[in-house]
Scaffold this motif. Structure first.
Motif, PDB file in Angstrom:
ATOM      1  N   SER A 178       1.428  18.812  -0.315  1.00 14.19           N
ATOM      2  CA  SER A 178       0.797  17.826   0.571  1.00 14.19           C
ATOM      3  C   SER A 178       1.799  16.770   1.019  1.00 14.19           C
ATOM      4  CB  SER A 178      -0.384  17.163  -0.148  1.00 14.19           C
ATOM      5  OG  SER A 178      -1.342  18.131  -0.545  1.00 14.19           O
ATOM      6  N   ILE A 179       2.653  16.332   0.084  1.00 12.97           N
ATOM      7  CA  ILE A 179       3.681  15.348   0.432  1.00 12.97           C
ATOM      8  C   ILE A 179       4.649  15.934   1.448  1.00 12.97           C
ATOM      9  CG2 ILE A 179       5.641  14.045  -0.468  1.00 12.97           C
ATOM     10  CD1 ILE A 179       4.094  13.778  -3.095  1.00 12.97           C
ATOM     11  N   ASN A 180       5.049  17.173   1.243  1.00 12.56           N
ATOM     12  CA  ASN A 180       5.993  17.815   2.165  1.00 12.56           C
ATOM     13  C   ASN A 180       5.407  17.930   3.568  1.00 12.56           C
ATOM     14  OD1 ASN A 180       7.816  18.107   0.087  1.00 12.56           O
ATOM     15  ND2 ASN A 180       7.184  20.193  -0.404  1.00 12.56           N
ATOM     16  N   ILE A 181       4.121  18.265   3.648  1.00 16.34           N
ATOM     17  CA  ILE A 181       3.470  18.376   4.958  1.00 16.34           C
ATOM     18  C   ILE A 181       3.401  17.014   5.634  1.00 16.34           C
ATOM     19  CG2 ILE A 181       1.292  18.905   6.113  1.00 16.34           C
ATOM     20  CD1 ILE A 181       0.823  21.062   3.983  1.00 16.34           C
ATOM     21  N   ALA A 182       3.026  15.979   4.858  1.00 21.06           N
ATOM     22  CA  ALA A 182       2.894  14.636   5.429  1.00 21.06           C
ATOM     23  C   ALA A 182       4.241  14.099   5.901  1.00 21.06           C
ATOM     24  CB  ALA A 182       2.278  13.691   4.406  1.00 21.06           C
ATOM     25  N   ILE A 232       0.841  -1.205   0.000  1.00 22.46           N
ATOM     26  CA  ILE A 232       0.000   0.000   0.000  1.00 22.46           C
ATOM     27  C   ILE A 232       0.871   1.248   0.000  1.00 22.46           C
ATOM     28  CG2 ILE A 232      -1.642   1.336   1.364  1.00 22.46           C
ATOM     29  CD1 ILE A 232      -2.883  -1.307   2.261  1.00 22.46           C
ATOM     30  N   ALA A 233       1.902   1.246   0.841  1.00 20.80           N
ATOM     31  CA  ALA A 233       2.787   2.409   0.918  1.00 20.80           C
ATOM     32  C   ALA A 233       3.468   2.681  -0.416  1.00 20.80           C
ATOM     33  CB  ALA A 233       3.834   2.201   2.008  1.00 20.80           C
ATOM     34  N   VAL A 234       3.927   1.611  -1.073  1.00 18.67           N
ATOM     35  CA  VAL A 234       4.622   1.780  -2.350  1.00 18.67           C
ATOM     36  C   VAL A 234       3.668   2.260  -3.439  1.00 18.67           C
ATOM     37  CG1 VAL A 234       5.866   0.567  -4.176  1.00 18.67           C
ATOM     38  CG2 VAL A 234       6.421   0.116  -1.797  1.00 18.67           C
ATOM     39  N   VAL A 235       2.494   1.643  -3.523  1.00 18.71           N
ATOM     40  CA  VAL A 235       1.542   2.011  -4.576  1.00 18.71           C
ATOM     41  C   VAL A 235       1.053   3.445  -4.396  1.00 18.71           C
ATOM     42  CG1 VAL A 235      -0.732   1.528  -5.538  1.00 18.71           C
ATOM     43  CG2 VAL A 235       0.816  -0.359  -5.007  1.00 18.71           C
ATOM     44  N   VAL A 236       0.634   3.780  -3.180  1.00 16.64           N
ATOM     45  CA  VAL A 236       0.161   5.146  -2.934  1.00 16.64           C
ATOM     46  C   VAL A 236       1.304   6.150  -3.116  1.00 16.64           C
ATOM     47  CG1 VAL A 236      -0.837   6.709  -1.213  1.00 16.64           C
ATOM     48  CG2 VAL A 236      -1.661   4.354  -1.396  1.00 16.64           C
ATOM     49  N   GLY A 237       2.488   5.802  -2.604  1.00 19.34           N
ATOM     50  CA  GLY A 237       3.630   6.695  -2.778  1.00 19.34           C
ATOM     51  C   GLY A 237       3.999   6.875  -4.228  1.00 19.34           C
ATOM     52  N   LEU A 238       3.891   5.792  -5.015  1.00 21.59           N
ATOM     53  CA  LEU A 238       4.197   5.884  -6.445  1.00 21.59           C
ATOM     54  C   LEU A 238       3.207   6.797  -7.154  1.00 21.59           C
ATOM     55  CD1 LEU A 238       6.049   4.766  -8.672  1.00 21.59           C
ATOM     56  CD2 LEU A 238       4.390   2.925  -9.007  1.00 21.59           C
ATOM     57  N   ALA A 271       0.642   5.622   6.318  1.00 20.50           N
ATOM     58  CA  ALA A 271       1.648   6.384   7.063  1.00 20.50           C
ATOM     59  C   ALA A 271       3.016   6.304   6.380  1.00 20.50           C
ATOM     60  CB  ALA A 271       1.751   5.851   8.494  1.00 20.50           C
ATOM     61  N   GLY A 272       3.292   5.188   5.704  1.00 18.50           N
ATOM     62  CA  GLY A 272       4.573   5.055   5.009  1.00 18.50           C
ATOM     63  C   GLY A 272       4.572   5.629   3.608  1.00 18.50           C
ATOM     64  N   ALA A 273       3.392   5.946   3.072  1.00 14.53           N
ATOM     65  CA  ALA A 273       3.305   6.436   1.692  1.00 14.53           C
ATOM     66  C   ALA A 273       4.041   7.755   1.457  1.00 14.53           C
ATOM     67  CB  ALA A 273       1.836   6.554   1.282  1.00 14.53           C
ATOM     68  N   PRO A 274       3.972   8.747   2.369  1.00 17.44           N
ATOM     69  CA  PRO A 274       4.656  10.015   2.082  1.00 17.44           C
ATOM     70  C   PRO A 274       6.156   9.880   1.848  1.00 17.44           C
ATOM     71  CG  PRO A 274       3.086  10.317   3.867  1.00 17.44           C
ATOM     72  CD  PRO A 274       3.154   8.847   3.594  1.00 17.44           C
ATOM     73  N   SER A 275       6.818   9.021   2.612  1.00 19.62           N
ATOM     74  CA  SER A 275       8.262   8.872   2.405  1.00 19.62           C
ATOM     75  C   SER A 275       8.562   8.243   1.054  1.00 19.62           C
ATOM     76  CB  SER A 275       8.872   8.040   3.535  1.00 19.62           C
ATOM     77  OG  SER A 275       8.298   6.743   3.568  1.00 19.62           O
ATOM     78  N   PHE A 276       7.755   7.257   0.644  1.00 17.75           N
ATOM     79  CA  PHE A 276       7.932   6.679  -0.683  1.00 17.75           C
ATOM     80  C   PHE A 276       7.600   7.700  -1.768  1.00 17.75           C
ATOM     81  CE2 PHE A 276       7.831   2.570   1.503  1.00 17.75           C
ATOM     82  CZ  PHE A 276       8.811   1.877   0.805  1.00 17.75           C
ATOM     83  N   ALA A 277       6.575   8.520  -1.522  1.00 16.63           N
ATOM     84  CA  ALA A 277       6.218   9.547  -2.499  1.00 16.63           C
ATOM     85  C   ALA A 277       7.356  10.538  -2.686  1.00 16.63           C
ATOM     86  CB  ALA A 277       4.950  10.274  -2.052  1.00 16.63           C
ATOM     87  N   ARG A 278       7.989  10.952  -1.591  1.00 16.67           N
ATOM     88  CA  ARG A 278       9.127  11.872  -1.701  1.00 16.67           C
ATOM     89  C   ARG A 278      10.271  11.213  -2.472  1.00 16.67           C
ATOM     90  NH1 ARG A 278      11.515  15.862   1.341  1.00 16.67           N
ATOM     91  NH2 ARG A 278       9.423  16.756   1.460  1.00 16.67           N
ATOM     92  N   LEU A 279      10.523   9.931  -2.191  1.00 17.79           N
ATOM     93  CA  LEU A 279      11.583   9.214  -2.899  1.00 17.79           C
ATOM     94  C   LEU A 279      11.284   9.144  -4.391  1.00 17.79           C
ATOM     95  CD1 LEU A 279      14.118   7.361  -2.912  1.00 17.79           C
ATOM     96  CD2 LEU A 279      12.566   5.444  -2.484  1.00 17.79           C
ATOM     97  N   VAL A 280      10.055   8.752  -4.734  1.00 18.04           N
ATOM     98  CA  VAL A 280       9.677   8.642  -6.146  1.00 18.04           C
ATOM     99  C   VAL A 280       9.749  10.005  -6.822  1.00 18.04           C
ATOM    100  CG1 VAL A 280       7.780   8.111  -7.718  1.00 18.04           C
ATOM    101  CG2 VAL A 280       8.253   6.608  -5.782  1.00 18.04           C
TER     102      VAL A 280
END
Length: 646
Positions: free
Chosen positions: A118-122, A92-98, A152-161
Motif C-alpha cells: 500500500s505504501i509503495n502504491i501511494a 499528521i504526515a509524520v504520525v501516520v507515516g510513522l 498526502a505527505g504520509a506515504p513518503s514519511f512511511a517509506r522513510l521510516v
C-alpha cells in the motif's frame, strides 16, 4: 559530558553561512507567528473605503486590498495561521507515516506485506494529486486541507521510516533483545524508534516547508482557508485579482510563502548535512592466541548426535536445514547439519564466508530472519524442543540460558541507551528484579567481565567504550542470567591482538568456572584449534568434518580441512615459496553441484566425487564426508593457485 557529540553535530549546522541565515529566517518567522496577531490584528482589520486598491505609499508600504486594508499588516498577521496549518499537516504526515512505517515490524508477514504494498502504491502517485483527492474527500476548508496535505505527505514519511527501521532491526543489539525474549512492541519503542528519531525530525523540518507551500497552493485554488479567515495562500488568491492594479497585493504574501518555505527546507538540509553517525575503523592485526585450560571430561571421539535423554547434553541438533526464498525456488544455505554440545564442552565451527556457520548459530538461537525457513529432525536446547510454537516460557529460557556474542561489538548495543540500562533490561524482563536491583546486577556483571570502574562505566553510552570493552560488555549481557551455552560468532573480529587474547581468556574463564558450553564460530582455524575441544568444519552449508581440536593441525582427513590449516602461515613457513591457497571460489548456495560440493576445488577429486555426495560417516577418530578421507595431498597441491578452476 554525555550527549555532547550529538549536540556539537547539531550546532555545527549553525557554523555555516547557509545554516546561520536559514536559522535566523526560521526563528524570525516563528517569532512573527506568535507576536504579529497580538501587535497588528487591529491594523490588519482596519477598513478604509476611501483608499481601496491603493498602491504602495509611506502609510501602506505594499498598498491596500479591495476593502482598503493594509497588505503588509495582513501578511504579518496571516503568519500564525499559515505556520499553524503547515505544522499541523506535517504532524499528521509524520504520525501516520510513522505508524505505517513500523507496521510491518509489528504485524505478521502477510499483513506487513500488505502495508508495504500500500505504501509503495501511494508513493507512486504525485503528492499534489493525492492532496487534491483528499481535499475533495474531506471537503473545502482549513480542516479538510490540513487532513489532505497531511495524508498526502504520509506515504513518503512511511517509506522513510520503513527503510530506517529495516536497517536498525537488522543490527545485533536488536537480535540480542529478541534472544532475551523482548516483545516486538518493546523492541520498537526501546531500541528502534530512538535510533530513527533524529533523521525523522530532520526530514520533518524539511517537510514542513513543503507542507507550507502545498497549503498555500490549496488556499490559492480556493480549497483551503475560507473568508473571512486568511492565510498567505488566501491573500495570494485575493491579490491576483488585482495584480494589474496593485502587484504588491500578490507579491508580498507570495514572497512570505517563498522565504518561509525556503528557510525551513534549507535549514533542515543544513542540519541533515551536519548530523551524521561517525564510523570508526580498526585495523586488522595478526591473531595471537593463548590456550585456556581444556575440559577433559567431555573430550573424545565425536560421534552422531545423541538420540536423546543424555543428561549432560546442552544442545542437540539433528539434520538442521535453513532455506530462503530464491528466484527459482527455496535456496538451502544450511543442509543437514548434525551435532551435539555437552555441558562444559567447547565446539568450534570453521569455514569460509558463506559456508553456513553463522546461519547455523542463528537457527539454534531462533534468530533467523522471518523469510528464512528452519527445519530439523531434532533441535533441542536443555531438553526443550525449539521447533514447537513460540511461548513466553521458551523465550525466557533462551534469554537466560543461552548467550549470544555477536561479531561486531559496535552494533551489539543500542547507541542511544546507556550500557548499564541495556544489561539491566535482561534482569528486569526475565528475573523480575526492580530497576535498582537490575542495575546492581548489571554493575556486578560488568565487573565480572573485567571492565574497570563498572559503576561509572554502567552510566556511559556504547560510543564511550573501546572495541574490546564493548565486546566484554556484550559477554556481560550474556551472563546476566545463568547461561548453559554461549554462542560466540567471530567475537575477536577487528580487535587488536592483546584485546583478542583478553576476550578469549574471558570466555575460557567463564566456561571453566561455570561449566558453560561454548560454540565458537571463526574463520581462524588457529583460534578454534587452541580454544575448543572439538571442531566442526563446514563447507557449502554442511559439516564435512567433525574432529577433535587436537587433531586439527595434523590429522585432518578432509581435503578442505587440510587446505584451511595449510592456508594459515606459521613461523616455519618458507619465505621463498608461494603461500598455500584454496583455489577457485566457494559454492553458490543457489547452485550447488551434484556430488561433493568441494570437488571442483579438490586436488583428490575423482568422477565419483562429482556425481555422488559422500555421507558424513563416523569412527573412533571423528566424522568426515569424503570418498578420499585421509589420503595424502602433495604440498605443491596446496601451495599453488590453480587457474583452471572457475
Amino acid at each position: 559530558m554525555t550527549g555532547t557529540p550529538s549536540r556539537r553535530r547539531h550546532l555545527s549546522a549553525l557554523r555555516t553561512p547557509l545554516g546561520v541565515v536559514t536559522a535566523l529566517l526560521a526563528i524570525t518567522v516563528l517569532v512573527l507567528a506568535v507576536v504579529a496577531p497580538i501587535l497588528w490584528t487591529d491594523s490588519a482589520k482596519a477598513v478604509d473605503t476611501d483608499d481601496i486598491l491603493a498602491g504602495p505609499s509611506a502609510e501602506h508600504w505594499a498598498g491596500t486590498d479591495n476593502l482598503g486594508r493594509d497588505i503588509v499588516f495582513r501578511t504579518l498577521v496571516a503568519t500564525r495561521l499559515s505556520i499553524e496549518l503547515a505544522l499541523s499537516a506535517t504532524l499528521i504526515a509524520v504520525v501516520v507515516g510513522l505508524v505505517l512505517g513500523v507496521a510491518p515490524q509489528l504485524l505478521g508477514r502477510r499483513a506487513g506485506r500488505l502495508v508495504t504494498a500500500s505504501i509503495n502504491i501511494a508513493v507512486a502517485f504525485p503528492g499534489l494529486l493525492l492532496a487534491l483527492f483528499f481535499a475533495v474527500v474531506f471537503g473545502i476548508g482549513a480542516t479538510g486541507a490540513v487532513l489532505a496535505i497531511g495524508l498526502a505527505g504520509a506515504p513518503s514519511f512511511a517509506r522513510l521510516v520503513q527503510t530506517m527501521v529495516a536497517g536498525v532491526v537488522s543490527l545485533d543489539y536488536v537480535a540480542a533483545a529478541r534472544t532475551a525474549g523482548v516483545g516486538r512492541f518493546r523492541i520498537l519503542v526501546r531500541h528502534v524508534l530512538p535510533n530513527v528519531a533524529e533523521p525523522l525530525v530532520v526530514n520533518a523540518t524539511i517537510g514542513a516547508g513543503g507542507a507550507l507551500l502545498a497549503f498555500a497552493g490549496l488556499s490559492f485554488l480556493g480549497l483551503g482557508v475560507q473568508a473571512p479567515a486568511y492565510d498567505w495562500g488566501r491573500l495570494l488568491f485575493d491579490g491576483v485579482s488585482a495584480l494589474y492594479v496593485n502587484p504588491g497585493a500578490a507579491l508580498v504574501p507570495g514572497l512570505a510563502v517563498l522565504v518561509t518555505g525556503l528557510s525551513f527546507n534549507l535549514f533542515g538540509e543544513s542540519i541533515a548535512k551536519a548530523v551524521g553517525v561517525p564510523t570508526q575503523g580498526t585495523a586488522l592485526a595478526p591473531r595471537t592466541v593463548v590456550a585456556p585450560r581444556r575440559s577433559t571430561d567431555h573430550a573424545g571421539p565425536a560421534t552422531e548426535a545423541p538420540v536423546g535423554g543424555t543428561d549432560d547434553v546442552v544442545l542437540d541438533v539433528r539434520d538442521l536445514e535453513v532455506a530462503f526464498p530464491g528466484a527459482d525456488g527455496p535456496v538451502q544455505v544450511v543442509r543437514g547439519v548434525t551435532f551435539a554440545v555437552r555441558r562444559g564442552e567447547a565446539v568450534g565451527i570453521v569455514g569460509e564466508s558463506g559456508s553456513g556457520k553463522s546461519l547455523t548459530a542463528l537457527a539454534v538461537s531462533q534468530l533467523v530472519d522471518d523469510l528464512g525457513q528452519v527445519d530439523a529432525e531434532r533441535l533441542r536446547f536443555l531438553g526443550e524442543d525449539l521447533l514447537t510454537s513460540d511461548t513466553a516460557a521458551r523465550r525466557k529460557m533462551l534469554g537466560t540460558s543461552m548467550a549470544m556474542v555477536f561479531q561486531d561489538p559496535m552494533t551489539s548495543f543500542n547507541p542511544t541507551r546507556r550500557i548499564g540500562g541495556q544489561l539491566a533490561e535482561v534482569s528486569r524482563h526475565h528475573h523480575g528484579l526492580d530497576r535498582k536491583q537490575a542495575m546492581a546486577r548489571a554493575v556486578d556483571r560488568l565487573g565480572a567481565v573485567r571492565i574497570p570502574a563498572p559503576e561509572r562505566r554502567a552510566r556511559q553510552y556504547p560510543h564511550e567504550f573501546s572495541g574490546g570493552m564493548r565486546q566484554r560488555a556484550m559477554i556481560g549481557m550474556g551472563i546476566m542470567g545463568s547461561p548453559s551455552l554461549i554462542i560466540a560468532d567471530e567475537p575477536t573480529t577487528a580487535l587488536d591482538v592483546t584485546v583478542q587474547q583478553q576476550v578469549l581468556d574471558l570466555l575460557a574463564a567463564i566456561r571453566r568456572e561455570d561449566d558453560v558450553a561454548l560454540v565458537l564460530i571463526s574463520h581462524d582455524v588457529t583460534v578454534v584449534g587452541e580454544v575448543c575441544d572439538r571442531v566442526l568444519v563446514m563447507y557449502a552449508g554442511r559439516i564435512v568434518e567433525d574432529l577433535p581440536a587436537a587433531d586439527l593441525a595434523t590429522a585432518g582427513r578432509h581435503p578442505y580441512t587440510q587446505a584451511l590449516v595449510a592456508a594459515v602461515p606459521s613461523m616455519d613457513t618458507a619465505l621463498d615459496e608461494p603461500l598455500a591457497v584454496i583455489p577457485g571460489r566457494p559454492v553458490d548456495p543457489a547452485d550447488v553441484p551434484p556430488g561433493c560440493a568441494y570437488a571442483a576445488r579438490c586436488p583428490l577429486a575423482t568422477e565419483r566425487c562429482r556425481v555422488e555426495d559422500p555421507p558424513l560417516a563416523g569412527d573412533e577418530r571423528g566424522r568426515v564426508a569424503c570418498w578420499h578421507a585421509g589420503e595424502p595431498i602433495e604440498p605443491m597441491q596446496l601451495s599453488t593457485t590453480r587457474t583452471d578452476v572457475p
